[in-house]
Design a protein around this motif. Structure first.
Motif, mmCIF file in Angstrom:
data_model
loop_
_atom_site.group_PDB
_atom_site.id
_atom_site.type_symbol
_atom_site.label_atom_id
_atom_site.label_comp_id
_atom_site.label_asym_id
_atom_site.label_seq_id
_atom_site.Cartn_x
_atom_site.Cartn_y
_atom_site.Cartn_z
ATOM 1 N N GLU A 206 0.832 -1.210 0.000
ATOM 2 C CA GLU A 206 0.000 0.000 0.000
ATOM 3 C C GLU A 206 0.861 1.252 0.000
ATOM 4 O O GLU A 206 0.548 2.234 -0.699
ATOM 5 N N MET A 209 2.126 1.697 -3.595
ATOM 6 C CA MET A 209 1.096 2.254 -4.479
ATOM 7 C C MET A 209 0.938 3.747 -4.233
ATOM 8 O O MET A 209 0.825 4.543 -5.184
ATOM 9 N N GLU A 210 0.937 4.145 -2.975
ATOM 10 C CA GLU A 210 0.779 5.561 -2.632
ATOM 11 C C GLU A 210 1.975 6.377 -3.115
ATOM 12 O O GLU A 210 1.817 7.498 -3.630
ATOM 13 N N GLY A 221 -3.241 2.632 -8.373
ATOM 14 C CA GLY A 221 -2.246 1.919 -7.588
ATOM 15 C C GLY A 221 -1.843 0.590 -8.177
ATOM 16 O O GLY A 221 -0.668 0.215 -8.160
ATOM 17 N N THR A 222 -2.829 -0.144 -8.733
ATOM 18 C CA THR A 222 -2.531 -1.464 -9.292
ATOM 19 C C THR A 222 -3.544 -1.805 -10.364
ATOM 20 O O THR A 222 -4.595 -1.147 -10.464
ATOM 21 N N LYS A 268 -10.178 -6.331 1.378
ATOM 22 C CA LYS A 268 -9.037 -5.448 1.122
ATOM 23 C C LYS A 268 -9.105 -4.859 -0.292
ATOM 24 O O LYS A 268 -8.834 -3.655 -0.479
ATOM 25 N N TRP A 269 -9.462 -5.674 -1.288
ATOM 26 C CA TRP A 269 -9.575 -5.144 -2.646
ATOM 27 C C TRP A 269 -10.699 -4.113 -2.749
ATOM 28 O O TRP A 269 -10.576 -3.126 -3.490
ATOM 29 N N GLU A 271 -11.530 -2.124 -0.373
ATOM 30 C CA GLU A 271 -10.931 -0.932 0.244
ATOM 31 C C GLU A 271 -10.043 -0.202 -0.749
ATOM 32 O O GLU A 271 -10.070 1.033 -0.849
ATOM 33 N N TRP A 272 -9.244 -0.958 -1.503
ATOM 34 C CA TRP A 272 -8.367 -0.335 -2.498
ATOM 35 C C TRP A 272 -9.169 0.357 -3.590
ATOM 36 O O TRP A 272 -8.799 1.438 -4.066
ATOM 37 N N TYR A 273 -10.249 -0.267 -3.997
ATOM 38 C CA TYR A 273 -11.106 0.356 -5.014
ATOM 39 C C TYR A 273 -11.661 1.681 -4.503
ATOM 40 O O TYR A 273 -11.658 2.696 -5.215
ATOM 41 N N LYS A 275 -10.409 3.640 -2.342
ATOM 42 C CA LYS A 275 -9.327 4.632 -2.228
ATOM 43 C C LYS A 275 -8.826 5.122 -3.583
ATOM 44 O O LYS A 275 -7.973 6.012 -3.633
ATOM 45 N N TYR A 277 -7.267 3.155 -5.872
ATOM 46 C CA TYR A 277 -6.098 2.416 -6.314
ATOM 47 C C TYR A 277 -6.384 1.577 -7.567
ATOM 48 O O TYR A 277 -5.455 1.119 -8.237
#
Length: 543
Positions: A206, A209-210, A221-222, A268-269, A271-273, A275, A277
């Protein structure tokens, strides 16, 4: 493991194994009255004396294949060689990016090419319907010693190509467990610019990515596309195995998708979406669209297998400049526990001949030729390195459709990587020589044709070098369905997985919150998951 189904299963498998043993050994046996050894030259003479033989094929499109000027799938170095050696004209009926769909439609209509490849579900459909030629005698009479040497150690795979004691397909085999593991890939210049040397934890990932977004102008991010491929490749980071069958907490075999670790990975994925990422449009993007974000400098990481260097290697350099290609590293972990890498049954493709085609032996002869060119010819002196290299670069070794097998590469990888890293050449096979010289094209001359191979096995943290360590460190987790699938699984095909992917997508995009996972798994069970689970345990479970 095939003896877990009781006495009936034992008798069935014993009969199959005996049949395979007969197939593999028959060429080694000879009668004093009639020798059975059929040489390669005799096979060539038998074919060429008959005049031109036409064979039609259907092919999957190989996205990264780069043909010589004026060449294509119908006219290339392989088709020319087949014509020269055997007077065989390979005619391409169609090339498609949706290969499985095209084959399913061809099976339904009965309009099949003469020779083509299938997955195990399609193979079983065709065998049950009597739509394939028996290859037993073709294999006995025409298989080269090299092909037989590859088949011999893989009887568990060959069993899945048998029907009523007959060989109905030639398995493609596999490259080895070390080629099945996943990696985190990241843009080299961005890693170096941010001083990132390793990524051990999810938190490290993380932070990377940031950093790429803040310091390098990355928009995301990915990478992820509509197949959720990167999600599945990275699931091991969370000790989740959503695509294989594993031992459950009660000792019974369960689908990995139903265990809480998969739910944790999805959370977690999601959460990334949220944010930012992940590209908001991933659910409509295919692989090519996803990779365009990398080529445009908008993203610098993704999870992928060992061959990602052909996706984010030369094309990155062409679009973004020197040093922009991605490099591999081990997947980050959600905790300190050892990551295990899921292993599906190690044969996914079979080469077959439609029922009624007059020359099924052509399939075996052309597979022999594939092996001879790529693995035998340099050692036996029939071709030079310069003559062989074009057959093994620019993805030309992937364009032959049914006329192909996969070589086990564990020792090749060790030999090549050691030779490159130490500067002391020690190569034990024709494939190793090819790989080594391909890497040198990049390492010594900057030729992009060798960059993909360099990223696979040309430096200390190359993907397959790491893959070797995964095998050596006992990090391979094999599916419990190792071999033939139970009929219930064949009957449902991809339906149950399609249901899960649709639900996972909703969770990642926030259309449904993570609690929807429990609803999804319950729907999966009622849609057929329970039936398949019961069948899997009956066939492979503890007795």
């Amino acid at each position: 493991m095939f003896l877990k189904g009781g006495r009936r299963m034992y008798k069935r498998v014993l009969g199959i194994v005996l049949a395979i043993a007969l197939i593999i050994s028959v060429a080694a046996c000879s009668s004093s009255e009639e020798p059975k050894d059929t040489t390669k030259q005799e096979a060539e003479d038998n074919t060429t004396k008959q005049g031109p033989i036409k064979v039609s094929v259907g092919l999957p499109e190989i996205v990264n294949a780069k043909f010589a000027p004026g060449e294509d799938y119908s006219n290339n170095l392989w088709t020319k060689l087949f014509k020269e050696k055997f007077n065989i004209d390979v005619e391409v009926d169609w090339v498609t990016t949706e290969y499985d769909t095209k084959i399913n439609l061809a099976i339904a209509s009965g309009e099949l090419p003469d020779m083509f490849t299938v997955n195990i579900v399609q193979l079983n459909q065709l065998m049950e319907a009597g739509m394939l030629e028996d290859l037993t005698s073709s294999y006995e009479q025409y298989a080269s010693p090299s092909l037989k040497e590859m088949i011999e150690p893989n009887r568990d795979i060959v069993e899945t190509a048998m029907h009523d004691g007959k060989l109905m397909a030639i398995p493609r085999l596999h490259y080895g467990d070390e080629t099945s593991t996943s990696f985190l890939w990241a843009r080299k210049d961005w890693l170096e610019g941010n001083g990132i040397k390793e990524v051990k934890t999810i938190e490290d990932f993380e932070n990377m990515m940031e950093a790429f977004k803040t310091n390098n102008g990355a928009k995301f991010g990915t990478m992820l596309d509509k197949t959720l491929g990167a999600f599945f490749e990275m699931a091991s980071s969370f000790h989740a195995y959503p695509k294989i069958w594993v031992d459950g907490p009660d000792g019974k075999i369960v689908y990995g998708a139903t265990l809480p670790e998969t739910k944790n990975a999805l959370a977690k994925w999601a959460e990334w979406y949220k944010k930012g990422y992940i590209n908001k449009d991933f659910a409509t993007m295919d692989s090519a669209a996803m990779l365009r974000d990398a080529y445009n400098g908008e993203v610098g990481t993704y999870a992928q297998q060992n061959w990602a260097g052909w996706q984010v290697g030369a094309d990155m350099v062409k679009n973004e400049g020197d040093g922009t290609y991605f490099v591999s590293m081990n997947l980050p972990s959600v905790d300190s526990d050892k990551i295990l890498y899921p292993r599906q049954f190690s044969n996914s493709v079979y080469s077959v001949v439609r029922k009624g085609y007059e020359h099924p032996e052509v399939l075996v002869e052309l597979i022999n030729t594939y092996i001879d060119v790529l693995d035998d010819s340099i050692g036996n002196g029939t071709m030079t390195l310069e003559e062989v290299l074009p057959f093994n670069t620019n993805d030309m070794h992937h364009i032959t459709g049914p006329f192909k097998v996969e070589f086990a590469h564990y020792q090749d990888i060790k030999d090549v990587s050691s030779s490159i890293i130490t500067g002391k050449e020690n190569l034990g096979s024709g494939n190793a020589v090819l790989f080594y010289n391909e890497i040198l094209k990049w390492k010594n001359g900057g030729d992009l044709v060798g960059l993909g191979r360099y990223l696979q096995m040309g430096h200390e943290t190359a993907s397959l070098v790491l893959g070797i360590s995964h095998v050596d460190n006992d990090q391979i987790k094999k599916t419990k369905v190792w071999g033939a699938m139970p009929q219930a699984m064949l009957d449902y095909g991809t339906t149950l997985d399609d249901l899960l992917i649709e639900g996972y997508t909703k969770i990642i995009m926030g259309v449904e919150d993570i609690s929807y996972y429990d609803t999804l798994i319950e729907a999966w069970r009622h849609a057929g998951g329970n039936e398949v689970t019961e069948a899997v345990n009956k066939m492979y479970g503890k007795k």
